[in-house]
Design a protein around this motif. Structure first.
Motif, mmCIF file in Angstrom:
data_model
loop_
_atom_site.group_PDB
_atom_site.id
_atom_site.type_symbol
_atom_site.label_atom_id
_atom_site.label_comp_id
_atom_site.label_asym_id
_atom_site.label_seq_id
_atom_site.Cartn_x
_atom_site.Cartn_y
_atom_site.Cartn_z
ATOM 1 N N ASP A 253 4.212 -0.598 4.738
ATOM 2 C CA ASP A 253 3.731 0.266 5.814
ATOM 3 C C ASP A 253 1.912 -0.151 5.843
ATOM 4 O OD1 ASP A 253 3.088 2.164 7.669
ATOM 5 O OD2 ASP A 253 3.410 3.991 6.058
ATOM 6 N N VAL A 254 1.595 -0.434 7.120
ATOM 7 C CA VAL A 254 0.250 -0.953 6.944
ATOM 8 C C VAL A 254 -0.715 0.236 7.575
ATOM 9 C CG1 VAL A 254 0.742 -3.331 7.373
ATOM 10 C CG2 VAL A 254 0.556 -1.733 9.449
ATOM 11 N N THR A 255 -0.277 1.711 7.623
ATOM 12 C CA THR A 255 -0.832 2.611 7.762
ATOM 13 C C THR A 255 -2.417 2.799 7.031
ATOM 14 O OG1 THR A 255 1.260 3.648 8.746
ATOM 15 C CG2 THR A 255 -0.779 5.018 8.436
ATOM 16 N N TYR A 256 -2.068 2.591 5.724
ATOM 17 C CA TYR A 256 -3.257 2.857 4.954
ATOM 18 C C TYR A 256 -4.551 1.796 5.038
ATOM 19 C CZ TYR A 256 -5.880 2.480 0.684
ATOM 20 O OH TYR A 256 -6.929 2.488 -0.337
ATOM 21 N N TRP A 257 -4.032 0.474 5.731
ATOM 22 C CA TRP A 257 -5.135 -0.275 5.981
ATOM 23 C C TRP A 257 -5.637 -0.056 7.382
ATOM 24 C CZ3 TRP A 257 -1.250 -4.789 4.213
ATOM 25 C CH2 TRP A 257 -1.540 -5.108 3.180
ATOM 26 N N ALA A 258 -4.925 0.647 8.326
ATOM 27 C CA ALA A 258 -5.293 0.818 9.662
ATOM 28 C C ALA A 258 -6.217 2.116 9.446
ATOM 29 C CB ALA A 258 -4.014 1.326 10.510
ATOM 30 N N LEU A 259 -6.031 3.071 8.682
ATOM 31 C CA LEU A 259 -6.926 4.154 8.451
ATOM 32 C C LEU A 259 -8.343 3.935 7.730
ATOM 33 C CD1 LEU A 259 -4.188 6.832 7.477
ATOM 34 C CD2 LEU A 259 -5.578 6.743 9.648
ATOM 35 N N ASN A 260 -8.266 2.613 6.984
ATOM 36 C CA ASN A 260 -9.333 2.291 6.132
ATOM 37 C C ASN A 260 -10.001 1.082 6.739
ATOM 38 O OD1 ASN A 260 -9.835 4.395 3.783
ATOM 39 N ND2 ASN A 260 -7.434 3.621 4.078
ATOM 40 N N MET A 261 -9.999 0.675 7.853
ATOM 41 C CA MET A 261 -10.459 -0.164 8.689
ATOM 42 C C MET A 261 -12.275 -0.041 8.417
ATOM 43 S SD MET A 261 -8.699 -2.445 9.757
ATOM 44 C CE MET A 261 -9.181 -3.453 11.415
ATOM 45 N N PRO A 262 -12.829 -1.197 8.388
ATOM 46 C CA PRO A 262 -14.244 -1.191 8.032
ATOM 47 C C PRO A 262 -15.234 -0.088 9.200
ATOM 48 C CG PRO A 262 -13.818 -3.359 8.008
ATOM 49 C CD PRO A 262 -12.502 -2.581 8.285
ATOM 50 N N SER A 407 16.494 2.771 -0.891
ATOM 51 C CA SER A 407 17.270 1.723 -0.100
ATOM 52 C C SER A 407 16.413 1.103 0.615
ATOM 53 C CB SER A 407 18.412 2.454 0.627
ATOM 54 O OG SER A 407 18.185 3.394 1.495
ATOM 55 N N GLN A 408 15.599 1.798 1.246
ATOM 56 C CA GLN A 408 14.528 1.394 2.331
ATOM 57 C C GLN A 408 13.453 0.422 1.438
ATOM 58 O OE1 GLN A 408 13.058 4.980 3.849
ATOM 59 N NE2 GLN A 408 13.964 4.629 5.684
ATOM 60 N N LEU A 409 13.183 0.884 0.307
ATOM 61 C CA LEU A 409 12.214 -0.086 -0.476
ATOM 62 C C LEU A 409 12.703 -1.450 -0.722
ATOM 63 C CD1 LEU A 409 10.468 2.450 -2.839
ATOM 64 C CD2 LEU A 409 9.527 1.313 -0.792
ATOM 65 N N GLU A 410 14.155 -1.164 -1.290
ATOM 66 C CA GLU A 410 15.009 -2.709 -1.559
ATOM 67 C C GLU A 410 15.066 -3.482 -0.509
ATOM 68 O OE1 GLU A 410 18.667 -1.512 -3.101
ATOM 69 O OE2 GLU A 410 17.602 -0.473 -5.143
ATOM 70 N N ASN A 412 13.063 -3.706 2.099
ATOM 71 C CA ASN A 412 11.674 -4.145 2.478
ATOM 72 C C ASN A 412 11.304 -5.304 1.528
ATOM 73 O OD1 ASN A 412 11.357 -2.174 4.540
ATOM 74 N ND2 ASN A 412 9.965 -0.916 3.169
ATOM 75 N N ALA A 413 11.943 -5.114 0.437
ATOM 76 C CA ALA A 413 11.725 -6.092 -0.917
ATOM 77 C C ALA A 413 12.283 -7.482 -0.321
ATOM 78 C CB ALA A 413 12.059 -5.676 -2.106
ATOM 79 N N ARG A 414 13.618 -7.445 0.047
ATOM 80 C CA ARG A 414 14.458 -8.345 0.715
ATOM 81 C C ARG A 414 13.848 -9.258 1.968
ATOM 82 N NH1 ARG A 414 18.748 -4.738 0.605
ATOM 83 N NH2 ARG A 414 19.886 -4.869 -1.575
ATOM 84 N N ASN A 415 13.408 -8.201 2.871
ATOM 85 C CA ASN A 415 12.737 -9.062 4.026
ATOM 86 C C ASN A 415 11.559 -9.511 3.912
ATOM 87 O OD1 ASN A 415 14.982 -8.220 5.355
ATOM 88 N ND2 ASN A 415 14.217 -6.307 6.229
ATOM 89 N N ARG A 416 10.602 -9.420 2.604
ATOM 90 C CA ARG A 416 9.465 -9.640 2.451
ATOM 91 C C ARG A 416 9.492 -11.379 2.029
ATOM 92 N NH1 ARG A 416 7.945 -6.420 -1.902
ATOM 93 N NH2 ARG A 416 7.573 -4.676 -0.424
ATOM 94 N N ARG A 417 8.520 -11.910 2.795
ATOM 95 C CA ARG A 417 8.329 -13.343 2.377
ATOM 96 C C ARG A 417 7.030 -13.746 2.258
ATOM 97 N NH1 ARG A 417 11.218 -16.065 7.973
ATOM 98 N NH2 ARG A 417 13.382 -15.224 7.396
ATOM 99 N N PRO A 418 6.762 -14.592 1.141
ATOM 100 C CA PRO A 418 5.315 -14.826 0.960
ATOM 101 C C PRO A 418 4.492 -15.532 2.128
ATOM 102 C CG PRO A 418 6.863 -16.589 0.051
ATOM 103 C CD PRO A 418 7.661 -15.506 0.639
ATOM 104 N N SER A 419 3.495 -15.143 2.036
ATOM 105 C CA SER A 419 2.471 -15.723 3.130
ATOM 106 C C SER A 419 2.005 -17.130 2.776
ATOM 107 C CB SER A 419 1.163 -14.859 3.090
ATOM 108 O OG SER A 419 0.513 -14.939 2.020
ATOM 109 N N LEU A 420 1.782 -18.093 3.946
ATOM 110 C CA LEU A 420 1.377 -19.395 3.803
ATOM 111 C C LEU A 420 -0.056 -19.542 3.169
ATOM 112 C CD1 LEU A 420 2.465 -20.833 7.361
ATOM 113 C CD2 LEU A 420 3.883 -20.949 5.043
#
Length: 468
Positions: A253-262, A407-410, A412-420
């Motif tokens: 969930d990228v809400t944390y990063w969106a709220l703490n943008m520079p 179950s949601q965290l699991e 998300n972990a399955r769908n997560r792919r390493p970045s290039l």
């Protein structure tokens, strides 16, 4: 053996170890009790009878009511309350027929006699006379060192050693053996060989240098600072507190990063709270710097922050534009009649102008530090009480925690792919640019003009002429 009586110090630093040694002495006195203690009797050593001697078995037996009786007995030997008669090198209790004696209370550690180098030099000189120059390795090293260091009074040391040696020869042989073992055990305890473990307290082995009041105050103030820092930043430490609304590395969930943008428009309450911790925290946050700039603009002192930001840009900018930036900052803020002139003292101005003759990244450090301290001591305190800061605090958001099921965290972990890798991304960008350049239409006139320019810039080729 010469030991001088000096004024003893019973200060606060001695009380803990003195309490421990007093308990040990109490045990030693109980061990010497004629009725309940260990039996002292003459023991034969070769052809000499040693009076009031005990064996290692007796010591271990009397210490059985303590846990680790052998270790406790060895501690008594290491502290100098009991000394061996046969094996002087190892200050331990052997549970066999090895002979030991109780040390005279005059030499107990609680007496706190200063262990002086002169007394040790006299002892080594006396042993050197008796052994005819044959000493232990560590004793020989100490003897040579003391001889070199005390060369100015070595005659006096040798004279004292000869006098004590002559007095010892007049004693009976059993008394002479006992006194020799007693003195040797004392110096083995207080001057142990190199790399030998000793359980003597540092203040009883050498002169204790009590720290000055100033150093104690400094240590105390540093300790208070550390405690205050930990208490202040505890709620902002991601290892000790939760990330609100959720941890993006676990929940995606990228809400944390969106709220703490520079340069976010509305900051969070925790972010605004950090601005109150220190002036450095306020300047390190781009959003806080914007808020502080708005306050300074209303106070007609925005040039101070602009100058500080210009100096930071000079420090961390490219080397090619360094000289131009330094000159631009000087013309804008420091020169006479500058459009955004700042107020610094004459000495700082002199240092800055002298450094600008040969500009470098840190040429404006003195002026930057002066302006930084001016804003910190004057403007920062008024900013925290200003309507600008109060309005920002009022508008600040406090995000609620986003709860995710297991179950949601699991999922998300399955769908997560390493970045290039950045290298692969760069290669893909270059390939994309090459494809776009290949597919783009070619302008013949531009190509011909570039070729003609290259032909004009190329130097004429030299031709060699052969003389017939």
């Amino acid at each position: 053996m010469t030991i001088r009586n000096v004024l003893r110090d019973h200060g606060q630093r001695y009380r803990p170890r003195m309490a421990c040694l007093k308990k040990v002495e109490k045990v030693v006195l109980e061990m010497q009790d004629p009725t309940t203690g260990v039996k002292l009797q003459p023991q034969r050593l070769v052809i000499t009878t040693i009076p009031h001697a005990i064996t290692g078995e007796d010591i271990v037996q009397i210490c059985l009511f303590y846990s680790e009786a052998r270790s406790f007995g060895s501690m008594l030997v290491a502290l100098g309350y009991i000394y061996p008669i046969q094996d002087h090198k190892r200050l331990v209790v052997k549970p066999d027929a090895s002979l030991y004696r109780f040390q005279t209370p005059y030499f107990w550690p609680t007496q706190q006699w200063p262990v002086e180098d002169t007394d040790y030099a006299i002892y080594l000189a006396k042993r050197n006379i008796r052994k005819k120059g044959i000493l232990e390795l560590h004793e020989q090293e100490q003897y040579n060192h003391l001889h070199k260091w005390m060369n100015h009074k070595w005659d006096f040391i040798v004279m004292q050693a000869k006098e004590q040696y002559r007095a010892a020869k007049e004693r009976k042989k059993p008394d002479r053996v006992v006194f020799d073992c007693q003195e040797r055990a004392y110096w083995v305890v207080h001057r142990p060989p190199v790399r030998t473990h000793t359980c003597m307290f540092p203040s009883l082995q050498k002169t204790f240098t009590f720290p000055s009041v100033w150093s104690m105050v400094t240590c105390f103030s540093l300790h208070c600072r550390l405690v205050k820092y930990c208490a202040t930043y505890k709620g902002h430490d991601p290892f000790l507190s939760k990330c609100l609304p959720s941890n993006p590395w676990l929940t995606d969930d990228v809400t944390y990063w969106a709220l703490n943008m520079p340069n976010v428009e509305i900051p969070t309450k925790m972010r605004v709270e950090r601005w109150t911790f220190s002036f450095g925290e306020l300047l390190s946050d781009p959003r806080g710097r914007d808020d502080f700039r708005l306050f300074l603009k209303k106070e007609f002192s925005g040039e101070n922050l602009a100058f500080w930001e210009g100096c930071e840009d000079l420090k961390w900018g490219t080397a090619a534009t360094m000289k131009e930036k330094a000159e631009q900052i000087y013309k804008t803020f420091l020169a006479r009649g500058a459009p955004r002139w700042i107020n610094i003292d004459g000495k700082t101005m002199e240092i800055t102008v002298k450094g600008l003759k040969h500009p470098h990244r840190y040429v404006l450090d003195a002026a930057q530090t002066h302006i930084y301290m001016l804003m910190k001591k004057d403007s920062y305190g008024r900013y925290l009480k200003s309507p600008v800061f109060k309005e920002t605090t009022k508008k600040a958001v406090c995000p609620e925690e986003h709860k995710f099921s297991d179950s949601q965290l699991e999922q998300n972990a399955r769908n997560r792919r390493p970045s290039l890798s950045p290298i692969i991304i760069r290669q893909q960008e270059q390939e994309q640019k090459a494809k776009m350049a290949a597919s783009a239409p070619v302008d013949i006139t531009q190509v011909m003009s570039k070729l003609s320019q290259q032909g004009k810039e190329a130097p004429p080729r030299r031709t060699s002429v052969k003389n017939d």
